[in-house]
Design an enzyme around this catalytic site. Structure first.
Site, PDB file in Angstrom:
ATOM      1  N   TYR A 120       3.302  -7.474   3.062  1.00 56.84           N
ATOM      2  CA  TYR A 120       4.765  -7.392   3.111  1.00 56.84           C
ATOM      3  C   TYR A 120       5.285  -7.375   4.535  1.00 56.84           C
ATOM      4  CZ  TYR A 120       4.726  -6.076  -1.874  1.00 56.84           C
ATOM      5  OH  TYR A 120       4.566  -6.035  -3.238  1.00 56.84           O
ATOM      6  N   LYS A 167      -9.964  -4.017  -2.287  1.00 53.49           N
ATOM      7  CA  LYS A 167     -10.628  -5.101  -3.005  1.00 53.49           C
ATOM      8  C   LYS A 167     -11.649  -5.724  -2.047  1.00 53.49           C
ATOM      9  CE  LYS A 167     -10.950  -7.956  -6.554  1.00 53.49           C
ATOM     10  NZ  LYS A 167     -11.533  -7.579  -7.839  1.00 53.49           N
ATOM     11  N   ASP A 200      -8.547  -3.418  -9.098  1.00 50.51           N
ATOM     12  CA  ASP A 200      -8.457  -3.821 -10.517  1.00 50.51           C
ATOM     13  C   ASP A 200      -9.043  -2.742 -11.427  1.00 50.51           C
ATOM     14  OD1 ASP A 200     -10.839  -4.461  -9.276  1.00 50.51           O
ATOM     15  OD2 ASP A 200     -11.046  -6.448 -10.163  1.00 50.51           O
ATOM     16  N   ASP A 224       2.283  -0.638  -4.103  1.00 55.52           N
ATOM     17  CA  ASP A 224       3.527  -0.963  -4.801  1.00 55.52           C
ATOM     18  C   ASP A 224       3.263  -1.099  -6.302  1.00 55.52           C
ATOM     19  OD1 ASP A 224       6.122  -1.684  -5.284  1.00 55.52           O
ATOM     20  OD2 ASP A 224       5.988  -3.667  -4.382  1.00 55.52           O
ATOM     21  N   ASP A 228       4.203   1.720  -9.692  1.00 55.95           N
ATOM     22  CA  ASP A 228       4.972   1.476 -10.905  1.00 55.95           C
ATOM     23  C   ASP A 228       4.118   1.691 -12.144  1.00 55.95           C
ATOM     24  OD1 ASP A 228       7.070   0.883  -9.244  1.00 55.95           O
ATOM     25  OD2 ASP A 228       7.687  -0.904 -10.326  1.00 55.95           O
TER      26      ASP A 228
HETATM   27 MG    MG Z   1       8.140  -1.520  -6.306  1.00 57.32          MG
END
Ligand code: MG
Ligand code: NAI
Length: 328
Positions: A120, A167, A200, A224, A228
């Site tokens: 990001y 990962k 994962d 991120d 959630d």
């Molecule tokens: Mg978010």
């Protein structure tokens, strides 16, 4: 010593849950000086800017900031504030509360997400003749800083384990480095267990064994997504606070937005904002008062008498505020 707290209510229910939260904080007898700033859609309409310099300065000159929610201008407001304040750590506690839709009743862990690099980074994505390319940046200094933050958090909060998530089997160089730094930093914390998982697998364990996690530390995109997922396993938005921590300040906000569908009706759930205030109190070392407020919230949820519509009740924001004050 008086603490200066920047208060940015923002738009929609941001204003409603902030008012309720400040009224509750007023009953805790804190030595706080609140300085209000404007930001968001309404501010844009009124002043031509979604985040005026004056509001940035108020946050910069304060010990901590309470932020409600912005509407359509959220990216210009909250993302910019995080950058201006160099808030490198995004913290999201995932905790099951009674009488909610949590998967189990013993979930209680903290996700510590790196907030400044990874995938990001503005301007690191570009269109090419074949399609598009995004760059993922992992620097030793930023990853070391976030991993150290996670272990310090664990130590301060009596957590016994930190899980590094990456990962590295596929992203051998970038996440290989993350994993290496994770175990390097962990050596300075002999009393805290360290383990690492692939992202994962972690996504699955969060569903099958969420009670096993205590502190998760990970890079920006993975954090991120897992945040959630975490919100999902404890029953959604209404109860989820968050913190953005920087070297020179910190901002505390509920995860939800301005909720235009219910704004102005006085029925928003103020508990995510109040739990964000609990996080701020802990950040400011007001631990006793943080516990007091969190316990009042827990009792309210246990009693399940005064709950807002999102939690299956019919109480107003004001009624929840009054009941919390009553329980304090
Ligand atoms: Mg978010
Ligand atoms: P939202 O979180 O505002 O609302 C999603 C749903 O959850 C709505 O049905 C809403 O009524 C409900 N809800 C949210 N918080 C609640 C609360 N405290 N009590 C009861 N119900 C609650 O997300 P949405 O609808 O995607 O976005 C609405 C606006 O908020 C948009 O303009 C968006 O840009 C902004 N937003 C701002 C954020 C921020 O300031 N950090 C974060 C997310 C969205």
């Amino acid at each position: 010593m008086t603490c200066q707290i920047a208060v940015i209510p923002g738009d929609g229910i941001g204003k409603e849950v902030m008012e309720a939260t400040i009224n509750v904080l007023d009953k805790l007898d804190l030595d706080f000086n609140y300085v209000y700033g404007e930001a968001g859609d309404e501010c844009l309409k009124k002043t031509g800017e979604a985040l005026p310099q004056e509001s940035i300065d108020i946050v910069k000159n304060s010990d901590a900031c309470l932020f409600g929610a912005a509407g359509e201008t959220a990216a210009d407001v909250i993302v910019r504030l995080r950058q201006e304040m160099k808030m490198f750590a995004n913290l999201r506690p995932i905790k099951s509360y009674p009488n909610t839709n949590a998967l189990r009743d013993d979930i209680d862990f903290m996700i510590v997400r790196e907030n400044t690099e990874g995938l990001y980074i503005a301007d690191m994505e570009k269109l090419t003749d074949e399609g598009a390319i995004a760059k993922r940046v992992i620097t030793k200094s930023a990853e070391k800083r976030i991993i150290k933050y996670a272990f310090d958090y664990a130590k301060k909060n009596n957590k016994s384990k930190v899980t590094g998530v990456h990962k590295a089997n596929v992203l051998k160089k970038s996440d290989g480095l993350f994993k290496e730094i994770f175990y390097e930093v962990s050596e300075n914390y002999p009393d805290i267990e360290s383990e690492d998982f692939y992202v994962d697998a972690t996504a699955m364990y969060l569903i099958t064994n969420p009670q096993d996690f205590e502190v998760i530390v990970t890079t920006n995109l993975f954090g991120d997504i897992l945040s959630d997922e975490g919100a999902g396993i404890v029953g959604g938005l209404g109860l989820i606070p968050s913190a953005n921590i920087g070297e020179n300040g910190a901002l505390f906000e509920p995860v939800h937005g301005s909720a235009p569908d219910i704004a102005g009706k006085g029925i928003a759930n103020p508990l995510a904002m109040m739990l964000s205030a609990v996080m701020m109190l802990r950040y400011l070392d007001e631990n006793i008062k943080a516990d007091k407020l969190e316990n009042a919230i827990l009792t309210l949820l246990n009693q399940a008498k005064v709950l807002t519509g999102d939690l299956g009740g019919s109480a107003t924001t004001k009624e929840v505020e009054e009941e919390i004050i009553n329980l304090l």
